[in-house]
Design a protein around this motif. Structure first.
Motif, mmCIF file in Angstrom:
data_model
loop_
_atom_site.group_PDB
_atom_site.id
_atom_site.type_symbol
_atom_site.label_atom_id
_atom_site.label_comp_id
_atom_site.label_asym_id
_atom_site.label_seq_id
_atom_site.Cartn_x
_atom_site.Cartn_y
_atom_site.Cartn_z
ATOM 1 N N MET B 1 2.282 -2.726 -17.119
ATOM 2 C CA MET B 1 3.199 -2.025 -16.395
ATOM 3 C C MET B 1 2.214 -0.883 -15.332
ATOM 4 N N SER B 2 2.379 -1.034 -14.211
ATOM 5 C CA SER B 2 1.451 -0.147 -13.362
ATOM 6 C C SER B 2 1.909 1.189 -12.820
ATOM 7 N N ASN B 3 2.996 0.986 -12.285
ATOM 8 C CA ASN B 3 3.270 2.113 -11.289
ATOM 9 C C ASN B 3 3.823 3.287 -12.108
ATOM 10 N N SER B 4 2.913 3.798 -12.967
ATOM 11 C CA SER B 4 3.032 5.088 -13.259
ATOM 12 C C SER B 4 4.103 5.756 -13.635
ATOM 13 N N ALA B 5 4.346 6.855 -12.965
ATOM 14 C CA ALA B 5 5.525 7.687 -13.224
ATOM 15 C C ALA B 5 6.952 7.195 -12.949
ATOM 16 N N ARG B 6 6.723 5.767 -12.155
ATOM 17 C CA ARG B 6 7.996 5.028 -12.032
ATOM 18 C C ARG B 6 8.369 4.143 -13.138
ATOM 19 N N THR B 7 7.328 3.763 -13.916
ATOM 20 C CA THR B 7 7.539 2.702 -14.902
ATOM 21 C C THR B 7 8.223 3.001 -16.191
ATOM 22 N N PRO B 8 9.515 3.041 -16.479
ATOM 23 C CA PRO B 8 10.018 3.297 -17.534
ATOM 24 C C PRO B 8 9.502 2.647 -18.962
ATOM 25 N N GLY B 9 9.012 3.277 -19.815
ATOM 26 C CA GLY B 9 8.335 2.673 -20.930
ATOM 27 C C GLY B 9 9.461 2.290 -22.024
ATOM 28 N N VAL B 190 -3.642 2.670 -6.440
ATOM 29 C CA VAL B 190 -2.908 1.320 -6.447
ATOM 30 C C VAL B 190 -2.067 1.149 -5.371
ATOM 31 N N PHE B 191 -2.432 -0.048 -4.531
ATOM 32 C CA PHE B 191 -1.483 -0.169 -3.472
ATOM 33 C C PHE B 191 -0.498 -0.803 -3.742
ATOM 34 N N SER B 192 0.962 -0.605 -3.535
ATOM 35 C CA SER B 192 2.066 -1.129 -3.910
ATOM 36 C C SER B 192 3.076 -1.368 -2.714
ATOM 37 N N ALA B 193 3.640 -2.514 -2.792
ATOM 38 C CA ALA B 193 4.622 -2.740 -1.823
ATOM 39 C C ALA B 193 6.099 -2.929 -2.660
ATOM 40 N N TYR B 194 7.079 -2.666 -1.991
ATOM 41 C CA TYR B 194 8.497 -2.473 -2.628
ATOM 42 C C TYR B 194 9.344 -3.174 -2.003
ATOM 43 N N LEU B 313 17.864 -11.500 -7.097
ATOM 44 C CA LEU B 313 17.042 -10.693 -6.471
ATOM 45 C C LEU B 313 17.010 -9.333 -7.360
ATOM 46 N N TYR B 314 15.656 -9.052 -7.494
ATOM 47 C CA TYR B 314 15.392 -7.871 -8.474
ATOM 48 C C TYR B 314 14.672 -6.705 -7.484
ATOM 49 N N PRO B 315 15.049 -5.543 -7.245
ATOM 50 C CA PRO B 315 14.186 -4.515 -6.685
ATOM 51 C C PRO B 315 13.253 -3.850 -7.580
ATOM 52 N N SER B 316 12.041 -4.083 -7.081
ATOM 53 C CA SER B 316 10.667 -3.644 -7.978
ATOM 54 C C SER B 316 9.546 -3.255 -6.842
ATOM 55 N N GLY B 317 8.603 -3.022 -7.384
ATOM 56 C CA GLY B 317 7.245 -3.058 -6.883
ATOM 57 C C GLY B 317 6.168 -3.996 -7.183
ATOM 58 N N SER B 318 5.195 -3.984 -6.306
ATOM 59 C CA SER B 318 4.230 -5.137 -6.630
ATOM 60 C C SER B 318 3.387 -5.121 -7.985
ATOM 61 N N TRP B 319 3.871 -4.223 -9.049
ATOM 62 C CA TRP B 319 3.222 -4.333 -10.196
ATOM 63 C C TRP B 319 4.123 -5.459 -11.106
ATOM 64 N N LEU B 320 5.118 -5.766 -10.572
ATOM 65 C CA LEU B 320 6.017 -6.635 -11.544
ATOM 66 C C LEU B 320 5.566 -7.782 -11.819
ATOM 67 N N GLU B 321 4.797 -8.498 -11.039
ATOM 68 C CA GLU B 321 4.290 -9.781 -11.429
ATOM 69 C C GLU B 321 3.518 -9.739 -12.774
ATOM 70 N N ASN B 322 2.423 -8.745 -12.580
ATOM 71 C CA ASN B 322 1.436 -8.398 -13.720
ATOM 72 C C ASN B 322 2.279 -8.130 -15.033
ATOM 73 N N GLU B 323 3.525 -7.233 -14.898
ATOM 74 C CA GLU B 323 3.776 -6.708 -15.869
ATOM 75 C C GLU B 323 4.681 -7.867 -16.562
ATOM 76 N N GLN B 324 5.194 -8.873 -15.882
ATOM 77 C CA GLN B 324 6.001 -10.021 -16.443
ATOM 78 C C GLN B 324 5.006 -11.226 -16.725
#
Lengths: 303, 484
Positions: B1-9, B190-194, B313-324
Motif C-alpha cells: 500500500m503506498s499512498n500514505s495518508a490516503r491508504t486505509p490500513g 511517489v508519482f501517482s495517477a488517479y 470499475l474501481y476508483p483508486s490511484g496507481s499504487w493499486l496494482e502493487n497493493e493487490q
C-alpha cells in the motif's frame, strides 16, 4: 515500641501512594490543564487558551452524537445485560428446584456456566473480528447468510444508521453477560440455602423465589454490576472502532466519546481539544457513578 | 500500500492491542492521560538545532555542507512500499558518499506513535517517511516549527547534472504539492495517477470500453449489471476518500483546477458552485448501482472482488496494482481509465487525469543532522536513487525519466499511456487533506451519505459548505493558502 509505629506505617504506604500520585493523579490533573491549552503534542510548550476548547465542544456535532449514544448505551446496555445475566444465574443456581433437599440448577448448568463465560475470556479484538464476520452486510455474513437461506434480504447490521448502534450494543451485551452470570452466581451462592429451602417448603414457586428472595438479597451485587456496566457504557471504543463504518459512522450513528477523543488527538493532533472531551467524559462518568450509588442506596438486609 | 495518508490500513492485531490499551486510558480522564508525561517533560524545543554547528565544508558535491562523520537516523514507514528501497538503495548510496557516517535505520508501521513522543521530547530523527494510516499531521508539525524548509534542497544542484537544480529534475507541480504556508516542507516522492481501474483482459473479453461520458457510464452500468458484474464500487467502511477524489476530479474537469485551489483555500461558496453540484449529482447516480453492502466493506475486500471479476470499475490511484499483487489472478491486467466527462462543455477533455506527487518525506528542523537529512533527500532524487526505488517498490517516482528503460507492469504502462494522452490536461492536487483533517473527516462522512443514497447532491454541497465555513471560522485552526 509505640513511637516506632509511624515510620513503619509510613514506610509501607509511601511507595504505593507515590506511585498512585505519579501515575494516576498527576495525569488526571495534567489532562485538566492540557484541556485549557491548544497543545498539539508535538512540542513542550502548550499555549493557554482558557475555556476555548470547551466552548468549541458545544458546536461539535460528532461530540453531541457521541453524548447521545452514551445515553442510549446507558439506558439499554446495563439493563439488558443484568436482566439476561440474572435470568441465567437464577436458572443455573436454583432453577432446577429442589432435589434431595437441596436447591439445584437446571440440568447441565455446569456446562452452560463455561459456555456463558467464554466471551469474557476473548479479547475485545477477537470479539470485534468475530462480529465483523457475523454482521457482514452481504450474504457472506453469518447472520445474513442464515437469513438468505430463509429467503430474507440481507440486513445492513452495521451500515443502516438506524440499526448500527443497536448491533454494537448487542455485541456488548453478548460479551458482558457471562461475567455477570458468574458474579450473580457467586452472590446467590452466598445467600444461605436454608432461606430458599424454607421458602420452597412453604410452597413458593420459582417466580416467588426469584422476586421475593433472590433479588432483594442480591441487591448489593446488582448495584455493583450496575455501576460497572454504566461505566462500560461510557467506553465502547474498541468495538465501535473495529465494527463501525467509516469510524463511528454511518453519519455519526455509532460514534462514542473515546473514539472522538482518539480521532481528535491523533488525527489533527489537537491534544488540548481532545483533553477537553476527556474532561467532559470524566465528569459524565463521575456524575453517573455518584447518582447511581445515591439512587440505589437501600437498607442492607442482614442474614 | 503506498499512498500514505490516503491508504486505509487493515487493523492488525498489534494495532488493535494498542488501541485497546488506549481505551482503558482514554475512557477515564481522556486524552490527557495518553500524553501524560509529555507536558512538563524536558523542554527541548528551547534548545537550538545543534547540527549546524559542526558542518562540513560546502562544495559542489556537498552543497549543504554535511559533516562527513555525522550519524544519520532514517525512519521509514514500512507499508506497501516496504523499506527495502531505503535499506538497499538510498542508505548505501549515502554511505558511499560518507563512509564514516553511521546510519540508524528505523522501520515502523506506526509513525505517529513512534515519533510523536520524540517530537514532544526533542529527540527527533533526521529524515522521516511520514506515511501510513498513522502518519503525523504535517500541518501541525509545521505550525510547531518542527519541519525544515526544503527550499534549499530544491535549489541545490542535482546529483546527476550539477548544472541543473533539483527542482528542474522532477515532474511539474512536485515542489508546489509539498507547500505548507507557502513554502516547500514536504518532499512528495511517489508519482501517482488517479482514475477508474479495470481489468483490460475482462473488458476485451466482454467487448467493453470504459465509458467516456456519464451518459455512457449509465449505459455501461446497465450492461455490466446485466452481465452480473457490479459496474462501480468503493469501500465505505474505510475508503470514502477514494470516492471523494472522483467527485473532486470531475468537478475540476468541469470548471478547471482553480476549483481545487478554491476548495483548499476554503473559498466562500465553493462547494455550492454549479460544477460541484453537477459532479456530485453525476456520481450519486452511479452510486445507485452499488450494492448497499459495500458501505460495510474495507478497501481490500472490494479490491479483491474486482480481482475476482465481480466489480468492473474501481476508483483508486496507481499504487493499486502493487497493493493487490498477491491477490491478482493470472491474466488479470490492470488498466487506468480517466473519469468520464460530466457535461459537453467541460473545461478539460475526457483524457484529463489527476496526476500528482504523493508520499511525503520530511526533514525535522530540530534534528541532530538536518543537513544530512537534506542530502539524503537529494540522493533519493537522483536518477540512481529513483530507479532503485521503482525497482524495489514497484512505484514510479517524481524524478523525470528515472524509470525509462525499466520494464513496466500493465498498470504502470497504462498510467504512462494515460499520462501521454492527457498531455497538458492534468487535474492537480488537493491540499486540504493535509491541512484540515477535521474537514476531511466530514467530507468522508458526507461522501458515504451521498454515494449510498442518504442525501441528495444539493444537501451534500450544503453540508460541505457548512463544514468549510466552520473550519474557516475556527480561530484555532491555522489557515493555509495556495495560489498554484
Amino acid at each position: 515500641m509505640r513511637h516506632g509505629r509511624y515510620p513503619f506505617v509510613v514506610g509501607f504506604l509511601a511507595a504505593p501512594v507515590l506511585l498512585y500520585v505519579v501515575f494516576v493523579i498527576s495525569p488526571y490533573l495534567q489532562a485538566f490543564y492540557i484541556a485549557l491549552t491548544d497543545w498539539k503534542g508535538l512540542s513542550a510548550t502548550p499555549r493557554f487558551v482558557g475555556l476555548e476548547n470547551f466552548t468549541r465542544l458545544l458546536d461539535n456535532e460528532a461530540f453531541w452524537a457521541a453524548v447521545r449514544h452514551h445515553g442510549v448505551l446507558l439506558l439499554a446496555m446495563p439493563p439488558a445485560t443484568i436482566v439476561i445475566a440474572l435470568l441465567f444465574a437464577f436458572l443455573l443456581n436454583v432453577g432446577g428446584g429442589q432435589r434431595g433437599g437441596r436447591m439445584t440448577g437446571i440440568w447441565g448448568s455446569k456446562v452452560y456456566r463455561v459456555i456463558f463465560f467464554m466471551p469474557q475470556v476473548l479479547a475485545v479484538a477477537v470479539v470485534g473480528a468475530l462480529f465483523q464476520a457475523i454482521y457482514r452486510p452481504d450474504e457472506t455474513g453469518v447472520v445474513n447468510g442464515l437469513l438468505a437461506k430463509a429467503g430474507i434480504e440481507p440486513v445492513g447490521w452495521l451500515i443502516d444508521p438506524d440499526l448500527a448502534l443497536w448491533s454494537i450494543i448487542g455485541v456488548m451485551v453478548w460479551q458482558g453477560v457471562g461475567f455477570y452470570v458468574v458474579l450473580f452466581s457467586a452472590g446467590m451462592s452466598s445467600i444461605p440455602k436454608d432461606v430458599f429451602e424454607a421458602a420452597a417448603l412453604d410452597g413458593a414457586g420459582r417466580f416467588t423465589l426469584f422476586f421475593r428472595i433472590t433479588l432483594p438479597l442480591l441487591w448489593d451485587t446488582l448495584q455493583v454490576a450496575w455501576v460497572y456496566l454504566g461505566i462500560a457504557a461510557f467506553d465502547g471504543f474498541a468495538l465501535v472502532q473495529v465494527l463501525s463504518v467509516n469510524l463511528g459512522g454511518p453519519d455519526n450513528a455509532t460514534t462514542v466519546l473515546p473514539l472522538e477523543i482518539w480521532r481528535t488527538a491523533f488525527g489533527p493532533f489537537r491534544f488540548g481539544y481532545a483533553s477537553a472531551m476527556g474532561v467532559a467524559l470524566f465528569f459524565m462518568t463521575i456524575t453517573f457513578a455518584a447518582l447511581t450509588l445515591r439512587v440505589t442506596r437501600r437498607e442492607r438486609i442482614e442474614f | 500500500m503506498s499512498n500514505s495518508a490516503r491508504t486505509p490500513g487493515d487493523i492488525t492485531r498489534r494495532q488493535m492491542l494498542r488501541r485497546l490499551g488506549m481505551t482503558v486510558l482514554a475512557a477515564g480522564p481522556g486524552a490527557g492521560l495518553l500524553s501524560a508525561c509529555a507536558v512538563g517533560g524536558p523542554s527541548a524545543s528551547s534548545a537550538a538545532p545543534t547540527a549546524t554547528a559542526s558542518g562540513g565544508a560546502v562544495s559542489a558535491a556537498n552543497p549543504f555542507g554535511v559533516a562527513a562523520d555525522a550519524p544519520l537516523e532514517v525512519v521509514i514507514f514500512k507499508g506497501g512500499l516496504g523499506d527495502g528501497y531505503a535499506l538497499e538503495v538510498h542508505e548505501p548510496l549515502y554511505n558511499k558518499k560518507f563512509p564514516q557516517a553511521k546510519i540508524k535505520h528505523v522501520a515502523t508501521q506506526q509513525i505517529a506513535q513512534t515519533l510523536q513522543p520524540r517530537f514532544a521530547g526533542g529527540d527527533v530523527p533526521d529524515m522521516i517517511a511520514n506515511s501510513g494510516t498513522n502518519l503525523m499531521d504535517n500541518g501541525a508539525l509545521q505550525q510547531e516549527g518542527q519541519l525544515l524548509d526544503l527550499t534549499e534542497l530544491w535549489d541545490a544542484p542535482s546529483v546527476d547534472d550539477p548544472s541543473k537544480k533539483v527542482r528542474d529534475t522532477v515532474a511539474p507541480g512536485t515542489v508546489e504539492s509539498g507547500y505548507i504556508d507557502g513554502k516547500p516542507y514536504l518532499m512528495n516522492y511517489v508519482f501517482s495517477a488517479y482514475g477508474l481501474w479495470y481489468d483490460s483482459a475482462l473488458f476485451q473479453e466482454k467487448g467493453w470500453t470504459p465509458p467516456k461520458t456519464f451518459a455512457e457510464f449509465k449505459t455501461f452500468a446497465e450492461t455490466a449489471k446485466a452481465a452480473g458484474i457490479t459496474p462501480f464500487a468503493y469501500a465505505g467502511k474505510n475508503a470514502a476518500y477514494y470516492a471523494y477524489w472522483m467527485i473532486l476530479i470531475s468537478a475540476a474537469k468541469i470548471e478547471g483546477n482553480q476549483l481545487l485551489i478554491d476548495v483548499d483555500n476554503l473559498a466562500d461558496g465553493v462547494w455550492q458552485r454549479e460544477s460541484m453540484k453537477q459532479s456530485a449529482a453525476a456520481w450519486a447516480e452511479i452510486g445507485k448501482y452499488m450494492d448497499k453492502s459495500f458501505e460495510g466493506l474495507i478497501h481490500t475486500e472490494v479490491q479483491l472482488r474486482q480481482n475476482q471479476g465481480k466489480v468492473a470499475l474501481y476508483p483508486s490511484g496507481s499504487w493499486l496494482e502493487n497493493e493487490q499483487k498477491s491477490q491478482t489472478p493470472e491474466g488479470f491486467k490492470y488498466a487506468l481509465a480517466p473519469t468520464p466527462s460530466v457535461t459537453a462543455a467541460d473545461k478539460m477533455p475526457y483524457e484529463a487525469i489527476r496526476a500528482t506527487a504523493g508520499e511525503a518525506y520530511i526533514v525535522p528542523a530540530k534534528g541532530k543532522n538536518p543537513k544530512g537529512g537534506l542530502e539524503y533527500l537529494r540522493i533519493m532524487l537522483s536518477k540512481e536513487g529513483a530507479r532503485g526505488f521503482t525497482e524495489k517498490s514497484g512505484n514510479i517516482t517524481v524524478v523525470t525519466g528515472a524509470a525509462d528503460g525499466l520494464e513496466l507492469s500493465p498498470g504502470n504502462a497504462s498510467v504512462n499511456a494515460a499520462q501521454s494522452a492527457a498531455g497538458e490536461n492534468i487535474v492537480t492536487y488537493s491540499s486540504f487533506e493535509n491541512w484540515y483533517k477535521e474537514f476531511e473527516t466530514e467530507l468522508r462522512k458526507q461522501t458515504n451519505a451521498l454515494m449510498f443514497g442518504r442525501i441528495s447532491a444539493d444537501e451534500f454541497c450544503a453540508k460541505m459548505q457548512a463544514a468549510a465555513d466552520k473550519t474557516k471560522a475556527d480561530s484555532s485552526i491555522t489557515k493555509q493558502n495556495r495560489t498554484v
